[in-house]
Scaffold this motif. Structure first.
Motif, PDB file in Angstrom:
ATOM      1  N   GLY A  19      32.635  38.200  39.352  1.00 58.01           N
ATOM      2  CA  GLY A  19      32.626  39.384  38.508  1.00 58.01           C
ATOM      3  C   GLY A  19      33.537  40.491  39.028  1.00 58.01           C
ATOM      4  N   GLY A  20      34.608  40.104  39.687  1.00 63.90           N
ATOM      5  CA  GLY A  20      35.563  41.077  40.194  1.00 63.90           C
ATOM      6  C   GLY A  20      35.338  41.484  41.638  1.00 63.90           C
ATOM      7  N   MET A  21      34.366  40.869  42.292  1.00 66.03           N
ATOM      8  CA  MET A  21      34.108  41.225  43.692  1.00 66.03           C
ATOM      9  C   MET A  21      35.234  40.775  44.616  1.00 66.03           C
ATOM     10  N   VAL A  22      35.919  39.682  44.236  1.00 70.27           N
ATOM     11  CA  VAL A  22      37.060  39.188  45.012  1.00 70.27           C
ATOM     12  C   VAL A  22      38.235  39.017  44.051  1.00 70.27           C
ATOM     13  N   LYS A  23      39.394  39.583  44.422  1.00 69.05           N
ATOM     14  CA  LYS A  23      40.594  39.485  43.610  1.00 69.05           C
ATOM     15  C   LYS A  23      41.722  38.940  44.469  1.00 69.05           C
ATOM     16  N   ALA A  24      42.423  37.950  43.920  1.00 69.96           N
ATOM     17  CA  ALA A  24      43.551  37.346  44.619  1.00 69.96           C
ATOM     18  C   ALA A  24      44.803  37.520  43.768  1.00 69.96           C
ATOM     19  N   THR A  25      45.893  37.945  44.400  1.00 66.77           N
ATOM     20  CA  THR A  25      47.169  38.097  43.715  1.00 66.77           C
ATOM     21  C   THR A  25      48.164  37.132  44.337  1.00 66.77           C
ATOM     22  N   VAL A  26      48.819  36.367  43.454  1.00 62.70           N
ATOM     23  CA  VAL A  26      49.752  35.329  43.858  1.00 62.70           C
ATOM     24  C   VAL A  26      51.063  35.562  43.114  1.00 62.70           C
ATOM     25  N   ASN A  27      52.195  35.272  43.776  1.00 60.22           N
ATOM     26  CA  ASN A  27      53.465  35.397  43.062  1.00 60.22           C
ATOM     27  C   ASN A  27      53.813  34.063  42.400  1.00 60.22           C
ATOM     28  N   GLY A  28      54.894  34.070  41.641  1.00 60.01           N
ATOM     29  CA  GLY A  28      55.309  32.882  40.906  1.00 60.01           C
ATOM     30  C   GLY A  28      55.753  31.732  41.787  1.00 60.01           C
ATOM     31  N   LYS A  29      55.931  31.989  43.065  1.00 60.89           N
ATOM     32  CA  LYS A  29      56.268  30.918  44.007  1.00 60.89           C
ATOM     33  C   LYS A  29      55.008  30.354  44.654  1.00 60.89           C
ATOM     34  N   LYS A  30      53.860  30.739  44.118  1.00 56.89           N
ATOM     35  CA  LYS A  30      52.547  30.276  44.570  1.00 56.89           C
ATOM     36  C   LYS A  30      52.242  30.708  45.997  1.00 56.89           C
ATOM     37  N   GLU A  31      52.619  31.950  46.316  1.00 52.75           N
ATOM     38  CA  GLU A  31      52.313  32.530  47.616  1.00 52.75           C
ATOM     39  C   GLU A  31      51.265  33.617  47.425  1.00 52.75           C
ATOM     40  N   LEU A  32      50.214  33.577  48.221  1.00 48.59           N
ATOM     41  CA  LEU A  32      49.192  34.618  48.177  1.00 48.59           C
ATOM     42  C   LEU A  32      49.798  35.891  48.750  1.00 48.59           C
ATOM     43  N   VAL A  33      49.806  36.960  47.936  1.00 47.87           N
ATOM     44  CA  VAL A  33      50.414  38.212  48.399  1.00 47.87           C
ATOM     45  C   VAL A  33      49.392  39.319  48.619  1.00 47.87           C
ATOM     46  N   SER A  34      48.185  39.147  48.046  1.00 44.33           N
ATOM     47  CA  SER A  34      47.164  40.172  48.211  1.00 44.33           C
ATOM     48  C   SER A  34      45.781  39.571  47.969  1.00 44.33           C
ATOM     49  N   LEU A  35      44.824  40.067  48.744  1.00 44.53           N
ATOM     50  CA  LEU A  35      43.434  39.652  48.593  1.00 44.53           C
ATOM     51  C   LEU A  35      42.580  40.894  48.727  1.00 44.53           C
ATOM     52  N   SER A  36      41.735  41.134  47.741  1.00 41.92           N
ATOM     53  CA  SER A  36      40.879  42.317  47.745  1.00 41.92           C
ATOM     54  C   SER A  36      39.420  41.880  47.672  1.00 41.92           C
ATOM     55  N   ILE A  37      38.608  42.406  48.579  1.00 42.42           N
ATOM     56  CA  ILE A  37      37.183  42.068  48.625  1.00 42.42           C
ATOM     57  C   ILE A  37      36.389  43.356  48.496  1.00 42.42           C
ATOM     58  N   ASP A  38      35.516  43.405  47.493  1.00 39.88           N
ATOM     59  CA  ASP A  38      34.681  44.580  47.269  1.00 39.88           C
ATOM     60  C   ASP A  38      33.747  44.788  48.461  1.00 39.88           C
ATOM     61  N   GLU A  39      33.552  46.037  48.825  1.00 39.64           N
ATOM     62  CA  GLU A  39      32.707  46.355  49.988  1.00 39.64           C
ATOM     63  C   GLU A  39      31.267  45.865  49.826  1.00 39.64           C
ATOM     64  N   SER A  40      30.781  45.787  48.596  1.00 36.83           N
ATOM     65  CA  SER A  40      29.400  45.340  48.389  1.00 36.83           C
ATOM     66  C   SER A  40      29.199  43.905  48.868  1.00 36.83           C
TER      67      SER A  40
END
Length: 90
Positions: A19-40
């Protein structure tokens, strides 16, 4: 084709899990560029749940990035290949 591949590095997709607690951002080359984890999630300190949420978000983002790359390459090669032929990896 090299230009499209270079452009894919700058195109980003973000997916989430829990439900949005963990967000992953990947570029078009399939590389993980960002990971966000909700404090809760961190407060609950359920290690296994957090690991599962990270894996789910990253996998969803990778799949979406793969589809995006495939679509970009297909538009580039459209008309260049006989019907039914695919380029492996795209």
């Amino acid at each position: 084709m090299a230009k499209v591949q270079a452009e894919l590095e700058n195109k980003l997709v973000t997916e989430e899990s829990g439900g949005g607690m963990v967000k992953a951002t990947v570029n078009g080359k399939k590389e993980l560029v960002s990971l966000s984890i909700d404090e809760s999630v961190m407060k609950d300190s359920d290690k296994e749940m957090l690991e599962d949420l990270v894996v789910a978000a990253v996998n969803k983002a990778l799949q979406k990035a793969g589809k995006m790359a495939e679509d970009e390459m297909s538009s580039l090669t459209k008309g260049m290949l006989p019907p039914g032929m695919n380029i492996p990896g795209f």
